[in-house]
Write a protein that holds these residues in place. Structure first.
Motif, PDB file in Angstrom:
ATOM      1  N   LYS A 166     -44.088 -13.056  25.403  1.00  0.00           N
ATOM      2  CA  LYS A 166     -45.356 -13.768  25.370  1.00  0.00           C
ATOM      3  C   LYS A 166     -45.420 -14.639  24.118  1.00  0.00           C
ATOM      4  CE  LYS A 166     -47.760 -10.004  27.748  1.00  0.00           C
ATOM      5  NZ  LYS A 166     -48.829  -8.969  27.641  1.00  0.00           N
ATOM      6  N   SER A 167     -46.157 -15.735  24.206  1.00  0.00           N
ATOM      7  CA  SER A 167     -46.285 -16.656  23.073  1.00  0.00           C
ATOM      8  C   SER A 167     -47.343 -16.120  22.112  1.00  0.00           C
ATOM      9  CB  SER A 167     -46.657 -18.061  23.565  1.00  0.00           C
ATOM     10  OG  SER A 167     -46.661 -18.969  22.491  1.00  0.00           O
ATOM     11  N   LEU A 168     -46.887 -15.354  21.113  1.00  0.00           N
ATOM     12  CA  LEU A 168     -47.776 -14.692  20.163  1.00  0.00           C
ATOM     13  C   LEU A 168     -47.174 -14.709  18.768  1.00  0.00           C
ATOM     14  CD1 LEU A 168     -48.468 -11.481  22.293  1.00  0.00           C
ATOM     15  CD2 LEU A 168     -50.106 -13.341  21.919  1.00  0.00           C
ATOM     16  N   ARG A 169     -48.027 -14.771  17.757  1.00  0.00           N
ATOM     17  CA  ARG A 169     -47.563 -14.586  16.393  1.00  0.00           C
ATOM     18  C   ARG A 169     -47.348 -13.090  16.147  1.00  0.00           C
ATOM     19  NH1 ARG A 169     -51.713 -17.472  12.513  1.00  0.00           N
ATOM     20  NH2 ARG A 169     -53.154 -16.189  13.747  1.00  0.00           N
ATOM     21  N   SER A 170     -46.645 -12.762  15.069  1.00  0.00           N
ATOM     22  CA  SER A 170     -46.345 -11.353  14.809  1.00  0.00           C
ATOM     23  C   SER A 170     -47.602 -10.497  14.709  1.00  0.00           C
ATOM     24  CB  SER A 170     -45.528 -11.218  13.517  1.00  0.00           C
ATOM     25  OG  SER A 170     -44.190 -11.579  13.732  1.00  0.00           O
ATOM     26  N   SER A 171     -48.640 -11.023  14.057  1.00  0.00           N
ATOM     27  CA  SER A 171     -49.865 -10.236  13.892  1.00  0.00           C
ATOM     28  C   SER A 171     -50.597 -10.006  15.203  1.00  0.00           C
ATOM     29  CB  SER A 171     -50.804 -10.923  12.892  1.00  0.00           C
ATOM     30  OG  SER A 171     -51.123 -12.239  13.336  1.00  0.00           O
ATOM     31  N   GLU A 172     -50.224 -10.777  16.245  1.00  0.00           N
ATOM     32  CA  GLU A 172     -50.846 -10.647  17.565  1.00  0.00           C
ATOM     33  C   GLU A 172     -49.968  -9.894  18.550  1.00  0.00           C
ATOM     34  OE1 GLU A 172     -50.954 -14.778  18.199  1.00  0.00           O
ATOM     35  OE2 GLU A 172     -52.722 -15.143  16.945  1.00  0.00           O
ATOM     36  N   THR A 173     -48.748  -9.565  18.144  1.00  0.00           N
ATOM     37  CA  THR A 173     -47.777  -8.948  19.047  1.00  0.00           C
ATOM     38  C   THR A 173     -47.895  -7.440  19.001  1.00  0.00           C
ATOM     39  OG1 THR A 173     -46.240 -10.790  18.714  1.00  0.00           O
ATOM     40  CG2 THR A 173     -45.322  -8.749  19.597  1.00  0.00           C
TER      41      THR A 173
ATOM     42  N   ILE B 155     -30.451 -19.279  16.900  1.00  0.00           N
ATOM     43  CA  ILE B 155     -29.923 -20.104  15.813  1.00  0.00           C
ATOM     44  C   ILE B 155     -31.061 -20.720  15.006  1.00  0.00           C
ATOM     45  CG2 ILE B 155     -28.417 -22.044  15.238  1.00  0.00           C
ATOM     46  CD1 ILE B 155     -26.958 -19.763  16.648  1.00  0.00           C
ATOM     47  N   VAL B 156     -32.056 -21.262  15.715  1.00  0.00           N
ATOM     48  CA  VAL B 156     -33.277 -21.770  15.097  1.00  0.00           C
ATOM     49  C   VAL B 156     -34.447 -20.999  15.703  1.00  0.00           C
ATOM     50  CG1 VAL B 156     -32.308 -24.064  14.692  1.00  0.00           C
ATOM     51  CG2 VAL B 156     -33.505 -23.594  16.840  1.00  0.00           C
ATOM     52  N   SER B 157     -35.656 -21.249  15.242  1.00  0.00           N
ATOM     53  CA  SER B 157     -36.815 -20.534  15.774  1.00  0.00           C
ATOM     54  C   SER B 157     -37.891 -21.514  16.197  1.00  0.00           C
ATOM     55  CB  SER B 157     -37.374 -19.558  14.736  1.00  0.00           C
ATOM     56  OG  SER B 157     -36.470 -18.499  14.497  1.00  0.00           O
ATOM     57  N   ARG B 158     -38.871 -21.001  16.931  1.00  0.00           N
ATOM     58  CA  ARG B 158     -40.034 -21.800  17.289  1.00  0.00           C
ATOM     59  C   ARG B 158     -41.288 -20.965  17.069  1.00  0.00           C
ATOM     60  NH1 ARG B 158     -42.661 -20.282  21.851  1.00  0.00           N
ATOM     61  NH2 ARG B 158     -41.546 -19.304  23.574  1.00  0.00           N
ATOM     62  N   PRO B 159     -42.441 -21.597  17.007  1.00  0.00           N
ATOM     63  CA  PRO B 159     -43.674 -20.840  16.806  1.00  0.00           C
ATOM     64  C   PRO B 159     -43.968 -19.909  17.986  1.00  0.00           C
ATOM     65  CG  PRO B 159     -44.024 -23.195  16.407  1.00  0.00           C
ATOM     66  CD  PRO B 159     -42.682 -23.060  17.035  1.00  0.00           C
ATOM     67  N   GLY B 160     -44.596 -18.805  17.680  1.00  0.00           N
ATOM     68  CA  GLY B 160     -45.086 -17.917  18.736  1.00  0.00           C
ATOM     69  C   GLY B 160     -44.026 -17.115  19.445  1.00  0.00           C
ATOM     70  N   ALA B 161     -42.872 -16.903  18.813  1.00  0.00           N
ATOM     71  CA  ALA B 161     -41.813 -16.155  19.492  1.00  0.00           C
ATOM     72  C   ALA B 161     -41.016 -15.289  18.525  1.00  0.00           C
ATOM     73  CB  ALA B 161     -40.884 -17.126  20.218  1.00  0.00           C
ATOM     74  N   PRO B 162     -41.684 -14.527  17.658  1.00  0.00           N
ATOM     75  CA  PRO B 162     -40.927 -13.737  16.679  1.00  0.00           C
ATOM     76  C   PRO B 162     -40.047 -12.669  17.315  1.00  0.00           C
ATOM     77  CG  PRO B 162     -43.241 -13.109  16.654  1.00  0.00           C
ATOM     78  CD  PRO B 162     -43.140 -14.342  17.493  1.00  0.00           C
ATOM     79  N   ALA B 163     -40.550 -11.989  18.330  1.00  0.00           N
ATOM     80  CA  ALA B 163     -39.754 -10.941  18.966  1.00  0.00           C
ATOM     81  C   ALA B 163     -38.564 -11.540  19.711  1.00  0.00           C
ATOM     82  CB  ALA B 163     -40.621 -10.123  19.916  1.00  0.00           C
ATOM     83  N   TYR B 164     -38.809 -12.613  20.459  1.00  0.00           N
ATOM     84  CA  TYR B 164     -37.733 -13.249  21.231  1.00  0.00           C
ATOM     85  C   TYR B 164     -36.668 -13.830  20.300  1.00  0.00           C
ATOM     86  CZ  TYR B 164     -35.312 -16.217  24.579  1.00  0.00           C
ATOM     87  OH  TYR B 164     -34.346 -16.814  25.349  1.00  0.00           O
ATOM     88  N   CYS B 165     -37.087 -14.578  19.282  1.00  0.00           N
ATOM     89  CA  CYS B 165     -36.120 -15.177  18.358  1.00  0.00           C
ATOM     90  C   CYS B 165     -35.290 -14.096  17.678  1.00  0.00           C
ATOM     91  CB  CYS B 165     -36.833 -16.021  17.312  1.00  0.00           C
ATOM     92  SG  CYS B 165     -37.638 -17.498  17.969  1.00  0.00           S
ATOM     93  N   ALA B 166     -35.938 -13.016  17.265  1.00  0.00           N
ATOM     94  CA  ALA B 166     -35.217 -11.931  16.609  1.00  0.00           C
ATOM     95  C   ALA B 166     -34.219 -11.276  17.550  1.00  0.00           C
ATOM     96  CB  ALA B 166     -36.210 -10.898  16.083  1.00  0.00           C
TER      97      ALA B 166
ATOM     98  N   GLU C 281     -47.880 -21.269  31.428  1.00  0.00           N
ATOM     99  CA  GLU C 281     -47.979 -21.158  29.978  1.00  0.00           C
ATOM    100  C   GLU C 281     -46.607 -21.233  29.306  1.00  0.00           C
ATOM    101  OE1 GLU C 281     -48.361 -16.832  31.517  1.00  0.00           O
ATOM    102  OE2 GLU C 281     -48.906 -18.859  32.162  1.00  0.00           O
ATOM    103  N   VAL C 282     -45.570 -20.743  30.027  1.00  0.00           N
ATOM    104  CA  VAL C 282     -44.217 -20.831  29.482  1.00  0.00           C
ATOM    105  C   VAL C 282     -43.742 -22.275  29.508  1.00  0.00           C
ATOM    106  CG1 VAL C 282     -41.804 -20.133  29.793  1.00  0.00           C
ATOM    107  CG2 VAL C 282     -43.641 -18.464  30.123  1.00  0.00           C
ATOM    108  N   ARG C 283     -43.974 -22.953  30.626  1.00  0.00           N
ATOM    109  CA  ARG C 283     -43.571 -24.363  30.724  1.00  0.00           C
ATOM    110  C   ARG C 283     -44.262 -25.196  29.640  1.00  0.00           C
ATOM    111  NH1 ARG C 283     -44.737 -23.537  36.163  1.00  0.00           N
ATOM    112  NH2 ARG C 283     -46.484 -25.019  36.080  1.00  0.00           N
ATOM    113  N   GLU C 284     -45.540 -24.919  29.428  1.00  0.00           N
ATOM    114  CA  GLU C 284     -46.292 -25.669  28.426  1.00  0.00           C
ATOM    115  C   GLU C 284     -45.739 -25.422  27.024  1.00  0.00           C
ATOM    116  OE1 GLU C 284     -50.892 -25.949  26.730  1.00  0.00           O
ATOM    117  OE2 GLU C 284     -50.470 -24.920  28.618  1.00  0.00           O
ATOM    118  N   ALA C 285     -45.338 -24.184  26.764  1.00  0.00           N
ATOM    119  CA  ALA C 285     -44.837 -23.834  25.433  1.00  0.00           C
ATOM    120  C   ALA C 285     -43.494 -24.478  25.131  1.00  0.00           C
ATOM    121  CB  ALA C 285     -44.738 -22.312  25.300  1.00  0.00           C
ATOM    122  N   ILE C 286     -42.659 -24.640  26.168  1.00  0.00           N
ATOM    123  CA  ILE C 286     -41.300 -25.126  25.903  1.00  0.00           C
ATOM    124  C   ILE C 286     -41.153 -26.645  26.051  1.00  0.00           C
ATOM    125  CG2 ILE C 286     -40.177 -22.928  26.447  1.00  0.00           C
ATOM    126  CD1 ILE C 286     -40.064 -25.765  28.960  1.00  0.00           C
TER     127      ILE C 286
END
Length: 266
Positions: free
Chosen positions: A99-106, A162-173, A214-219
């Motif tokens: 889900k598109s969330l910041r860490s404090s919201e996850t 390799i790089v990160s995007r906003p709202g995806a701390p768990a996925y990027c990690a 919401e996923v399409r909009e985020a990417i």
């Protein structure tokens, strides 16, 4: 022209995503023994039927299950070896988008869901595959200039490993973890004649991306930012995976191949 005389295993092979495209690409390249798994048995069967209808000489082993379950990961590879006798090419595609969330919201549940599938599931699968590969003899090389290989593993990470995007701390990690695991395994298993690499797809036109607005909009900003300004196709990632599995990549080890239309070059 690649040659795949051995046995290929692909996780996350149901539906119309990267895993299914990879299984079909192996069959098209002449691999006669393919084992596929996915959580969704119906879509998994559809992949198998698509392969056998086009390549009736190819034998497809189908076993549905959860790659995040350590008992399933081991039993799946045991079944592959019982059926085909060995394992030569392993591609670990199973994954989810968080889900598109910041860490404090996850929530902890969301964090665990993403990492259990994307990282734990990939590690369990590759661990079971490597356990088998170290026990078997290498396939003979068809090219005297290239050494025989005992096995090749390709893990599917992401450009966001390799790089990160906003709202995806768990996925990027989770995808960064796959890249790190790949590199560590490449070091550990080089002496065994096993190559371990990963691909890092960008935005690919798969059900994970296309089914939810919401996923399409985020990417979409990432699509517009990348120099090629389009989504990739699953078959384009499958092409990179087959190269990494093939003896044409005999000196490629521990590499994170980015397939993203140039996004990370910016």
């Amino acid at each position: 022209m690649y040659m795949f005389p051995g046995v290929a295993v692909i996780t996350g092979a149901g539906g119309t995503g990267i895993g299914a495209a990879t299984a079909k690409a192996f069959a098209a390249a002449g691999c006669k023994m393919i084992a596929i798994t996915d959580l969704n048995e119906k879509t998994l069967q559809q992949t198998a039927e698509s392969i056998t209808s086009t390549h009736p000489e190819t034998e497809v082993l189908v076993k549905a299950g959860n790659v995040a379950d350590d008992q399933f990961a081991d039993s799946f590879i045991d079944t592959v070896v019982w059926r085909f006798g060995r394992l030569d090419y392993a591609v670990n595609c199973a994954g989810v988008i968080g889900k598109s969330l910041r860490s404090s919201e996850t929530s902890l549940e969301e964090f665990d869901r993403v990492n259990n599938i994307n990282y734990r599931g990939c590690w369990l699968s590759s661990r079971a595959e490597l356990k088998q590969m170290v026990t078997q003899e290498a396939l003979p090389s068809h090219d005297p200039n290239r050494p025989p290989q005992r096995g090749a593993v390709v893990n599917v990470a992401s450009q966001l490993g390799i790089v990160s995007r906003p709202g995806a701390p768990a996925y990027c990690a989770s995808k960064s973890a796959v890249v790190g695991m790949t590199r560590a395994d490449a070091i550990d298993y080089s002496k065994d004649g096993i190559r371990v690499n990963c691909v890092c797809p960008g935005v690919i036109e798969t059900p994970l991306v296309m089914e939810k607005a919401e996923v399409r909009e985020a990417i979409m900003p990432a699509v517009e930012t990348a120099p090629m300004k389009r989504m990739g196709q699953p078959a384009e990632v499958a092409d990179a995976i087959l190269f990494l599995c093939s003896t044409q990549a005999s000196f490629v080890q521990g590499h994170a191949m980015v397939v993203d239309g140039g996004y990370i070059t910016l």
